[in-house]
Design an enzyme around this catalytic site. Structure first.
Site, short mmCIF file in Angstrom:
data_model
loop_
_atom_site.label_atom_id
_atom_site.label_comp_id
_atom_site.label_asym_id
_atom_site.label_seq_id
_atom_site.Cartn_x
_atom_site.Cartn_y
_atom_site.Cartn_z
N HIS A 1 0.78 -1.24 0.01
CA HIS A 1 -0.03 -0.09 -0.05
C HIS A 1 0.86 1.04 0.08
CE1 HIS A 1 -3.17 2.87 1.12
NE2 HIS A 1 -4.08 1.90 0.69
N GLU B 1 -8.18 -5.04 -0.19
CA GLU B 1 -8.42 -6.00 -1.37
C GLU B 1 -8.43 -7.23 -1.15
OE1 GLU B 1 -7.79 -4.56 -5.16
OE2 GLU B 1 -8.56 -2.66 -4.69
C1 COA Z 1 -0.51 -0.71 -3.97
C2 COA Z 1 0.70 -0.40 -4.73
C3 COA Z 1 0.46 0.25 -5.98
C4 COA Z 1 1.70 0.44 -3.76
O1 COA Z 1 2.56 0.78 -4.42
P1 COA Z 1 3.82 2.00 -4.03
O2 COA Z 1 3.52 2.58 -2.74
O3 COA Z 1 3.93 2.81 -5.04
O4 COA Z 1 5.04 1.04 -3.88
P2 COA Z 1 6.25 0.75 -4.81
O5 COA Z 1 5.55 0.53 -6.16
O6 COA Z 1 7.07 1.88 -4.77
O7 COA Z 1 6.86 -0.49 -4.35
C5 COA Z 1 7.99 -0.76 -3.30
C6 COA Z 1 8.81 -1.96 -3.53
O8 COA Z 1 7.70 -2.83 -3.21
C7 COA Z 1 7.47 -3.78 -4.06
N1 COA Z 1 6.25 -4.25 -4.04
C8 COA Z 1 5.08 -3.46 -3.69
N2 COA Z 1 3.81 -4.02 -3.56
C9 COA Z 1 4.22 -5.48 -4.02
C10 COA Z 1 3.40 -6.61 -4.25
N3 COA Z 1 2.13 -6.56 -4.11
N4 COA Z 1 4.03 -7.67 -4.35
C11 COA Z 1 5.43 -7.75 -4.74
N5 COA Z 1 6.23 -6.88 -4.45
C12 COA Z 1 5.72 -5.63 -4.36
C13 COA Z 1 7.82 -3.17 -5.24
O9 COA Z 1 8.24 -4.33 -6.26
C14 COA Z 1 9.01 -2.29 -5.06
O10 COA Z 1 10.11 -3.30 -4.95
P3 COA Z 1 11.59 -2.60 -5.48
O11 COA Z 1 11.85 -1.36 -4.54
O12 COA Z 1 12.43 -3.75 -5.46
O13 COA Z 1 11.54 -2.07 -6.68
C15 COA Z 1 1.46 -1.60 -4.53
O14 COA Z 1 1.84 -2.19 -3.31
C16 COA Z 1 0.90 -2.80 -5.61
O15 COA Z 1 1.01 -2.69 -6.77
N6 COA Z 1 0.22 -3.80 -4.95
C17 COA Z 1 -0.17 -5.00 -5.91
C18 COA Z 1 -1.83 -4.28 -6.50
C19 COA Z 1 -2.94 -4.33 -5.30
O16 COA Z 1 -2.82 -4.97 -4.28
N7 COA Z 1 -3.62 -2.99 -5.32
C20 COA Z 1 -4.40 -2.64 -4.58
C21 COA Z 1 -4.23 -1.61 -3.73
S1 COA Z 1 -5.43 -1.20 -2.50
#
Ligand code: COA
Length: 516
Positions: free
Chosen positions: A401, A454
């Site tokens: 998140h 979710e």
């Molecule tokens: C929710 C979300 C978009 C938040 O993303 P964010 O705050 O921008 O986090 P980042 O994209 O900067 O990710 C940080 C690190 O954690 C990792 N990471 C984040 N969510 C992850 C996940 N669900 N699975 C695996 N790795 C994940 C990223 O790959 C990144 O790794 P890196 O530093 O090696 O590149 C992200 O966690 C995600 O894509 N989750 C899966 C989709 C989801 O569940 N969406 C519903 C949200 S309510």
């Protein structure tokens, strides 16, 4: 020169906030950030006695959040800017503004001799100086406005570090555990929880508003046939647009509070009926009229599935709905406020908010977490499947998140709801959660990845019979209550939201070439 109406030059002392909110260097980040939240300030001055020794701002907290460190085990001294630059109280606003810009600071302690007497922020200075920040400060604004405070609100807030969010002054999860959806809705609209009598009156007020207006009803069958596959959220967007015209919603700029509040109640009341009607029409089923005796959540399931739901299903969905009413300044909420700030009508703001929610980065797809469960299939498969997905660089759906770097409180509550409901998937889901959190901690150390709303939302809705295509629309049916609350707040104290951008294209003016 920053001057008031009479041409007098103004000094920092006249506009600074005093006394400033302070912290001490040995406090934890969690303690200091909680104080910032409570006092609604963007920074704390770190003091040793009366002497400022550092400053910690929201920007530091954003950097801190992305470090993944534990806020309750980290000292302010590790993240503050030591020996901050300061201004004297008799300095002119214009020159203080320039210093802030040159140094890239947003908050400066005001120091008289050695003693801290106040704090002045870029916002305070801009209010007075009415100086355009674009260009000079544009580079400072983080992409996606992450961490930028763009408004003040009485509606609610998220404290990501603490895994806590609230509606008005109440813990949202406690509301979801102890109150009805109608109570939470009333709270969002009116700023207070209803008494028993107020609750009954509110239910009576809302009951007739669930009906789709007679002049809109005949238009829905055509909408429900558009698109393959039909996207219920797109249908809802069109339906709200029609509703606004049919009910003659007027520009928010031209209406008095109670009329806008009535519009808000009308929209929230009819959204579940729109969604379930469109869903059933698309499936070739007869729409079901709202049941006058059923409360919101039970009626929603009834109109969708055609049977009065078991009370435990109605309550589970109700708890999910309450927990998703509002969640800070997310993209759809902000969109609703931007549109309202132009003075447009409430239906215009809601259609915009639905559009923002429809994007995969926002409304997401709770069904994707369930798809992952299906793909994993058995508890034994959890470890190899998850490990290889993360090693391939894939994201596990329902994990991670932007704001929460600890357990998402909604996920914790929904896990409990899922356990209470039972059902085949819960054991597998818990096994997957345990495995995923462990594997992510190993392969993505320091990122603090846990389940988000979710993951268990999908399980709960699935167990209650909500079809996957209705997961995101169900989310919209509760979030509309949050949107309308923000619309009312924006309209009540409005200023057009009109930021600026920094132009980075080829230098103008270039000669306009002749057509060749
Ligand atoms: C929710 C979300 C978009 C938040 O993303 P964010 O705050 O921008 O986090 P980042 O994209 O900067 O990710 C940080 C690190 O954690 C990792 N990471 C984040 N969510 C992850 C996940 N669900 N699975 C695996 N790795 C994940 C990223 O790959 C990144 O790794 P890196 O530093 O090696 O590149 C992200 O966690 C995600 O894509 N989750 C899966 C989709 C989801 O569940 N969406 C519903 C949200 S309510």
């Amino acid at each position: 020169m920053a001057q008031d109406g009479g041409g007098k030059t103004r000094t920092v002392a006249e506009i600074m906030s005093s006394p400033p909110v302070t912290a001490i260097a040995s406090e934890t980040i969690a303690e200091a950030s909680e104080r910032m939240g409570e006092r609604k300030v963007g920074s704390v001055v770190v003091v040793d006695g009366a002497r400022p020794v550092g400053i910690m701002t929201e920007r530091d907290l954003v950097r801190f959040a992305s470090s993944g460190a534990d806020a309750s085990a980290t000292k302010v001294s590790e993240w503050m800017t030591a020996d901050p630059w300061s201004v004297a109280p008799d300095e002119e606003v214009e020159s203080a503004f320039q210093s802030l810009g040159e140094k890239g600071y947003r908050h400066i302690p005001v120091v008289d001799g050695d003693a801290l007497v106040g704090i002045v922020s870029m916002r305070d200075l801009m209010k007075i100086a009415r100086i355009q920040p674009a260009g000079r400060f544009a580079g400072e604004i983080p992409p996606g406005l992450e961490g930028v405070v763009v408004a003040e609100t009485n509606i609610g807030h998220v404290r990501g570090q603490q895994g806590f969010y609230h509606y008005r002054q109440y813990n949202a999860i406690e509301l979801a555990e102890q109150r009805t959806l109608e109570d939470a809705w009333y709270l969002m609209l009116n700023g207070k929880l209803p008494t028993l009598e107020e609750r009954e009156r509110f239910i009576d007020q809302v009951r007739p508003l669930r009906e789709i207006p007679a002049n809109v009803k005949p238009l829905l069958p055509r909408i429900a046939q558009l698109g393959d596959p039909f996207v219920p959220l797109n249908g809802l967007r069109s339906a709200i647009s029609l509703l606004g015209s049919a009910l003659g919603f007027r520009p928010s700029l031209d209406v008095v509070d109670h009329e806008l509040q009535h519009n808000a109640t009308q929209v929230c009341a009819v959204v579940p009926t729109f969604l379930t009607t469109l869903y059933r029409l698309n499936k070739g089923l007869d729409p079901i009229e709202p049941h006058p005796e059923l409360p919101y959540a039970a009626n929603y399931l009834y109109m969708m599935l055609g049977e009065i739901p078991p009370p435990e299903h109605a309550r589970a969905v109700e708890q999910y709905l309450i927990s998703t009413i509002d969640h800070g300044f997310n993209a759809s909420t902000f969109t609703a406020r931007v549109i309202t700030s132009t003075g447009a009508d409430l239906a215009a703001a809601i259609t915009g908010a639905i559009s923002a929610l429809s994007g995969p980065l926002h409304g997401g797809a709770p069904s994707r977490a369930l798809d992952m469960l299906d793909a994993i299939g058995t508890p034994e498969q959890a470890e190899p499947w998850i490990r290889s997905a993360v090693e391939r660089g894939e994201r596990l759906m329902g994990f991670g998140h932007r704001v929460y770097k600890t357990d998402d409180p909604r996920s914790v509550m929904l896990r409990g709801v899922a356990e209470r409901l039972g059902g085949g998937n819960v054991g597998l889901a818990k096994q997957i959660e345990e495995t995923a959190v462990r594997v992510l901690a190993e392969l993505k150390p320091g990122r603090k990845l846990y389940t988000n709303v979710e993951f268990y939302a999908g399980i709960v809705m699935d167990t209650c019979g909500v079809p996957r295509e209705m997961f995101t629309p169900t989310f919209a049916s509760s979030r509309v209550i949050g949107w309308t609350s923000h619309i009312l707040e924006q309209a009540n104290d409005n200023r057009l939201i009109r930021p600026s951008a920094e132009y980075v294209g080829p230098p103008p003016p270039q000669p306009v070439p002749a057509v060749s």
